[in-house]
Design a protein around this motif. Structure first.
Motif, PDB file in Angstrom:
ATOM      1  N   UNK A 160       0.798  -1.225   0.000  1.00  0.00           N
ATOM      2  CA  UNK A 160       0.000   0.000   0.000  1.00  0.00           C
ATOM      3  C   UNK A 160       0.825   1.266   0.000  1.00  0.00           C
ATOM      4  N   UNK A 161       2.116   1.141  -0.241  1.00  0.00           N
ATOM      5  CA  UNK A 161       2.975   2.325  -0.330  1.00  0.00           C
ATOM      6  C   UNK A 161       3.008   2.764  -1.787  1.00  0.00           C
ATOM      7  N   UNK A 162       2.620   4.003  -2.028  1.00  0.00           N
ATOM      8  CA  UNK A 162       2.596   4.502  -3.398  1.00  0.00           C
ATOM      9  C   UNK A 162       3.749   5.438  -3.672  1.00  0.00           C
ATOM     10  N   UNK A 163       4.061   5.627  -4.954  1.00  0.00           N
ATOM     11  CA  UNK A 163       5.099   6.597  -5.304  1.00  0.00           C
ATOM     12  C   UNK A 163       4.566   7.780  -6.113  1.00  0.00           C
ATOM     13  N   UNK A 165       0.778   8.261  -6.123  1.00  0.00           N
ATOM     14  CA  UNK A 165      -0.365   8.574  -5.267  1.00  0.00           C
ATOM     15  C   UNK A 165      -0.085   7.929  -3.915  1.00  0.00           C
ATOM     16  N   UNK A 166      -0.939   8.168  -2.958  1.00  0.00           N
ATOM     17  CA  UNK A 166      -0.692   7.671  -1.613  1.00  0.00           C
ATOM     18  C   UNK A 166      -0.519   6.157  -1.583  1.00  0.00           C
ATOM     19  N   UNK A 167      -1.306   5.441  -2.400  1.00  0.00           N
ATOM     20  CA  UNK A 167      -1.334   3.985  -2.305  1.00  0.00           C
ATOM     21  C   UNK A 167      -0.976   3.247  -3.588  1.00  0.00           C
ATOM     22  N   UNK A 168      -0.645   3.941  -4.664  1.00  0.00           N
ATOM     23  CA  UNK A 168      -0.432   3.252  -5.932  1.00  0.00           C
ATOM     24  C   UNK A 168       0.928   3.567  -6.548  1.00  0.00           C
ATOM     25  N   UNK A 169       1.465   2.543  -7.208  1.00  0.00           N
ATOM     26  CA  UNK A 169       2.720   2.664  -7.949  1.00  0.00           C
ATOM     27  C   UNK A 169       2.450   3.247  -9.332  1.00  0.00           C
ATOM     28  N   UNK A 192       5.830 -10.628 -10.712  1.00  0.00           N
ATOM     29  CA  UNK A 192       5.672  -9.197 -10.479  1.00  0.00           C
ATOM     30  C   UNK A 192       6.817  -8.666  -9.632  1.00  0.00           C
ATOM     31  N   UNK A 193       7.568  -7.723 -10.210  1.00  0.00           N
ATOM     32  CA  UNK A 193       8.598  -6.988  -9.479  1.00  0.00           C
ATOM     33  C   UNK A 193       7.970  -5.665  -9.054  1.00  0.00           C
ATOM     34  N   UNK A 194       7.494  -5.615  -7.838  1.00  0.00           N
ATOM     35  CA  UNK A 194       6.755  -4.446  -7.356  1.00  0.00           C
ATOM     36  C   UNK A 194       7.703  -3.310  -6.976  1.00  0.00           C
ATOM     37  N   UNK A 195       7.089  -2.163  -6.686  1.00  0.00           N
ATOM     38  CA  UNK A 195       7.877  -1.005  -6.257  1.00  0.00           C
ATOM     39  C   UNK A 195       8.639  -1.328  -4.970  1.00  0.00           C
ATOM     40  N   UNK A 196       7.960  -1.958  -4.026  1.00  0.00           N
ATOM     41  CA  UNK A 196       8.634  -2.277  -2.767  1.00  0.00           C
ATOM     42  C   UNK A 196       9.755  -3.290  -2.962  1.00  0.00           C
ATOM     43  N   UNK A 197       9.549  -4.250  -3.867  1.00  0.00           N
ATOM     44  CA  UNK A 197      10.594  -5.241  -4.148  1.00  0.00           C
ATOM     45  C   UNK A 197      11.872  -4.550  -4.619  1.00  0.00           C
TER      46      UNK A 197
END
Length: 326
Positions: A160-163, A165-169, A192-197
């Motif tokens: 749920x950490x966004x870059x 918006x508040x919650x979206x990559x 899936x290589x997510x933003x947090x990954x």
């Protein structure tokens, strides 16, 4: 041994350029084509950026296809200037006035379908931008996903950490409907290589300095396009990444590409269903992980969580020692 066949879908910003260069450097990878989508820049700029990267690596023979200039359903969010207005740091002055002649006439979505149909169950699709072209492809040919070998996505988020918006990559936020379609309808093995990954497996700024100061054309190119970009400045103003994860060098799209090139780079992952949220002013575009089978979905994806950072760093370092003939 036969080469791994890859199609790259990109919104070619600086980190996409690094990921493409990584694929071109891999000795056991054959890039069948590069499809372009809006995102880090307008789609025409993206096409020019891809041509530039291929030229630097002396791989102009790889076909480039123009795709969607906006999201599947709604009006586009403004493209950010995170990597400059042109996506490559606003430092390239000698633009090619004949670039459009070098772009294939075939639309990116149609090209994806054709290239995969010609090589059924052999193609790895690596998606580095908004997923609009992929969503269009499955709408044009519902059997398209089952003809893929696998799909690698840089995008989405897991906490749920966004870059943007508040919650979206960014990639999912730019076209949430397409992200939803892809993660619901692509039943092929999906990584899936997510933003947090990416951020949790970051490299140091000292590594970045060593990376771009190598004596090779690709390294010099990367040094040039990052030279005036605040996203590649250790001294830049604190942003969401720094708040959440601390100061670090992250080449986002390269994480998905590295996983495709060498699966042993990934050391831990979670397999579970996911869904992209389409409603609300805060969570729209957020990817939710269903670890408790609440959604009762039959299809799971592999969400990457940890990587061998040393091995990833070696892939990055070696990739910028180009051009290397194959």
């Amino acid at each position: 041994m036969a080469k791994k066949l890859v199609v790259i879908d990109t919104d070619c910003g600086i980190d996409d350029a690094q990921a493409i260069i990584m694929a071109l450097a891999a000795p056991d990878v054959q890039v069948l084509g590069v499809t372009c989508v809006f995102g880090n820049a307008a789609v025409d700029d993206v096409c020019q950026n891809v041509l530039r990267v291929l030229s630097v690596c002396e791989r102009e023979g790889i076909p480039v296809f123009r795709g969607s200039g906006g999201p599947l359903v709604r009006d586009s969010m403004s493209c950010t200037d995170h990597f400059g207005s042109d996506g490559l740091g606003d430092v390239i002055e000698d633009k090619d006035p004949r670039w459009e002649e070098k772009i294939q006439r075939e639309h990116a979505a149609n090209a994806m379908i054709r290239l995969v149909c010609e090589n059924q169950n052999q193609v790895s699709l690596v998606a580095l931008g908004p997923l609009t072209n992929l969503a269009l492809a499955v709408r044009l040919d519902p059997s398209f996903p089952q003809k893929l070998k696998d799909l690698y996505i840089m995008g989405g988020n897991t906490e749920g950490k966004g870059n943007v918006t508040l919650c979206a990559e960014f990639n999912f936020a730019m076209d949430p409907e397409s992200a939803y379609v892809v993660l619901e309808e692509f039943l092929c093995p999906t990584y899936i290589a997510s933003w947090e990954y990416a951020c949790r497996n970051a490299l140091t700024w000292e590594f970045f300095e060593e990376l771009i100061n190598q004596d090779a054309p690709a390294a010099r190119f990367m040094k040039t396009i990052t030279s005036k970009c605040s996203a590649y400045s250790k001294e830049a103003m604190r942003n969401k990444r720094d708040v959440y994860f601390g100061p670090c060098f992250v080449s986002y799209d390269a994480y998905a590409m590295a996983a495709c090139i060498d699966g042993s780079v990934v050391t831990e992952s979670v397999e579970c269903p996911v869904r992209v949220e389409l409603q609300g002013s805060i969570a729209r575009g957020m990817m939710a992980l269903d670890r408790t089978d609440t959604l009762k979905k039959s299809h799971s994806v592999i969400v990457l969580t940890k990587c061998d950072v040393a091995k990833f760093g070696r892939l990055l370092m070696e990739s910028l020692r180009q051009p290397c003939k194959k």
